[in-house]
Scaffold this motif. Structure first.
Motif, PDB file in Angstrom:
ATOM      1  N   LEU A  11       0.876  -1.165   0.000  1.00 53.91           N
ATOM      2  CA  LEU A  11       0.000   0.000   0.000  1.00 53.91           C
ATOM      3  C   LEU A  11       0.912   1.213   0.000  1.00 53.91           C
ATOM      4  CD1 LEU A  11      -2.803   1.324   0.193  1.00 53.91           C
ATOM      5  CD2 LEU A  11      -2.526   1.276   2.693  1.00 53.91           C
ATOM      6  N   HIS A  12       0.868   1.983  -1.079  1.00 50.80           N
ATOM      7  CA  HIS A  12       1.646   3.208  -1.200  1.00 50.80           C
ATOM      8  C   HIS A  12       0.722   4.359  -0.814  1.00 50.80           C
ATOM      9  CE1 HIS A  12       5.169   1.539  -3.362  1.00 50.80           C
ATOM     10  NE2 HIS A  12       4.293   0.571  -3.575  1.00 50.80           N
ATOM     11  N   ALA A  13       0.999   5.002   0.299  1.00 59.16           N
ATOM     12  CA  ALA A  13       0.174   6.109   0.778  1.00 59.16           C
ATOM     13  C   ALA A  13       0.871   7.419   0.409  1.00 59.16           C
ATOM     14  CB  ALA A  13      -0.031   6.018   2.279  1.00 59.16           C
ATOM     15  N   LEU A  14       0.167   8.255  -0.330  1.00 57.13           N
ATOM     16  CA  LEU A  14       0.726   9.507  -0.837  1.00 57.13           C
ATOM     17  C   LEU A  14      -0.108  10.684  -0.346  1.00 57.13           C
ATOM     18  CD1 LEU A  14       2.680  10.999  -2.845  1.00 57.13           C
ATOM     19  CD2 LEU A  14       0.850  10.721  -4.542  1.00 57.13           C
ATOM     20  N   VAL A  45       5.179   5.151   2.501  1.00 54.67           N
ATOM     21  CA  VAL A  45       4.565   6.477   2.564  1.00 54.67           C
ATOM     22  C   VAL A  45       5.431   7.506   1.860  1.00 54.67           C
ATOM     23  CG1 VAL A  45       3.360   5.955   4.717  1.00 54.67           C
ATOM     24  CG2 VAL A  45       5.564   7.088   4.789  1.00 54.67           C
ATOM     25  N   ALA A  46       4.766   8.522   1.336  1.00 53.77           N
ATOM     26  CA  ALA A  46       5.445   9.645   0.694  1.00 53.77           C
ATOM     27  C   ALA A  46       4.535  10.861   0.786  1.00 53.77           C
ATOM     28  CB  ALA A  46       5.755   9.330  -0.765  1.00 53.77           C
ATOM     29  N   ALA A  47       5.128  12.026   0.688  1.00 52.56           N
ATOM     30  CA  ALA A  47       4.379  13.276   0.631  1.00 52.56           C
ATOM     31  C   ALA A  47       5.038  14.149  -0.421  1.00 52.56           C
ATOM     32  CB  ALA A  47       4.362  13.968   1.986  1.00 52.56           C
ATOM     33  N   GLU A  54       2.415   7.325   8.290  1.00 50.65           N
ATOM     34  CA  GLU A  54       3.073   6.147   8.882  1.00 50.65           C
ATOM     35  C   GLU A  54       2.416   5.783  10.211  1.00 50.65           C
ATOM     36  OE1 GLU A  54       5.322   2.934   9.031  1.00 50.65           O
ATOM     37  OE2 GLU A  54       5.787   4.361   7.447  1.00 50.65           O
ATOM     38  N   ALA A  55       2.181   6.788  11.059  1.00 47.17           N
ATOM     39  CA  ALA A  55       1.611   6.542  12.381  1.00 47.17           C
ATOM     40  C   ALA A  55       0.173   6.022  12.303  1.00 47.17           C
ATOM     41  CB  ALA A  55       1.659   7.826  13.218  1.00 47.17           C
ATOM     42  N   ARG A  56      -0.631   6.586  11.418  1.00 46.75           N
ATOM     43  CA  ARG A  56      -2.048   6.213  11.365  1.00 46.75           C
ATOM     44  C   ARG A  56      -2.317   4.961  10.538  1.00 46.75           C
ATOM     45  NH1 ARG A  56      -6.293  10.584  11.664  1.00 46.75           N
ATOM     46  NH2 ARG A  56      -7.472   8.791  12.372  1.00 46.75           N
ATOM     47  N   LEU A  57      -1.529   4.771   9.466  1.00 47.06           N
ATOM     48  CA  LEU A  57      -1.791   3.644   8.574  1.00 47.06           C
ATOM     49  C   LEU A  57      -0.898   2.441   8.843  1.00 47.06           C
ATOM     50  CD1 LEU A  57      -2.306   5.511   5.184  1.00 47.06           C
ATOM     51  CD2 LEU A  57      -3.936   5.115   7.045  1.00 47.06           C
TER      52      LEU A  57
END
Length: 177
Positions: A79-82, A148-150, A132-135
């Motif tokens: 899962l890539h969270a952006l 994760v990335a922003a 990172e903390a929530r997911l």
């Protein structure tokens, strides 16, 4: 007339914008395989309960393990969270209206990444840490690797498409408000 057709959003965009329930839009150029995706890009503009809910849905529905327990990553699923922050374009540098730096120059990449502004860089770092903390616990429980990335960009759509290509995503999940 023809001009009105150009100004009207697509049926898919109209439904996604107006619906009170989640809308899944499948790209017609490449019909989806029936197998579950192994890489999903989750794009959010806030690290909030809606992002957590969308991540939980993506983990369960798209990346679900079919009854496998959590722990070690199952079948290399990711899962890539952006987190996408939109920024105004860089200022023009004169009467010609050229950008302050040429497209493709190293400064453009730094600007898009927010590296040119300490406040933007700090906000992006905080957003990545928040993802990172929530997911992280959700992904760990599902046995899925979380990445994760922003990013900051003028166009959230371009940033999402670029990130999806970079991680070779099989599906994209957007949280729309």
């Amino acid at each position: 007339g023809p001009l009105a057709a150009w100004l009207r959003p697509s049926v898919a965009a109209g439904a996604a914008l107006a619906a009170d329930v989640p809308v899944v839009v499948l790209h017609s150029a490449s019909p989806p395989a029936l197998a579950r995706p192994s890489r999903v890009l989750l794009a959010v503009d806030e690290v909030d309960d809606a992002a957590v809910g969308a991540a939980a849905w993506a983990l369960d529905t798209l990346l679900g393990s079919g009854g496998e327990g959590g722990g070690a990553p199952s079948q290399n699923k990711e899962l890539h969270a952006l987190h996408v922050v939109t920024r105004p374009p860089p200022l023009d540098d004169g009467p010609g209206g050229d950008l302050a730096f040429a497209p493709g120059a190293p400064e453009v990449a730094a600007w898009r990444a927010g590296e040119d502004d300490a406040g933007v860089a700090a906000a992006l770092e905080g957003a990545a840490a928040g993802l990172e903390a929530r997911l992280g616990p959700l992904a760990d429980a599902a046995g899925v690797t979380l990445i994760v990335a922003a990013v900051a960009d003028v166009s959230a759509g371009d940033a999402i498409v670029d990130a999806a290509a970079e991680c070779a995503a099989d599906a994209i999940v957007l949280v729309h408000r």
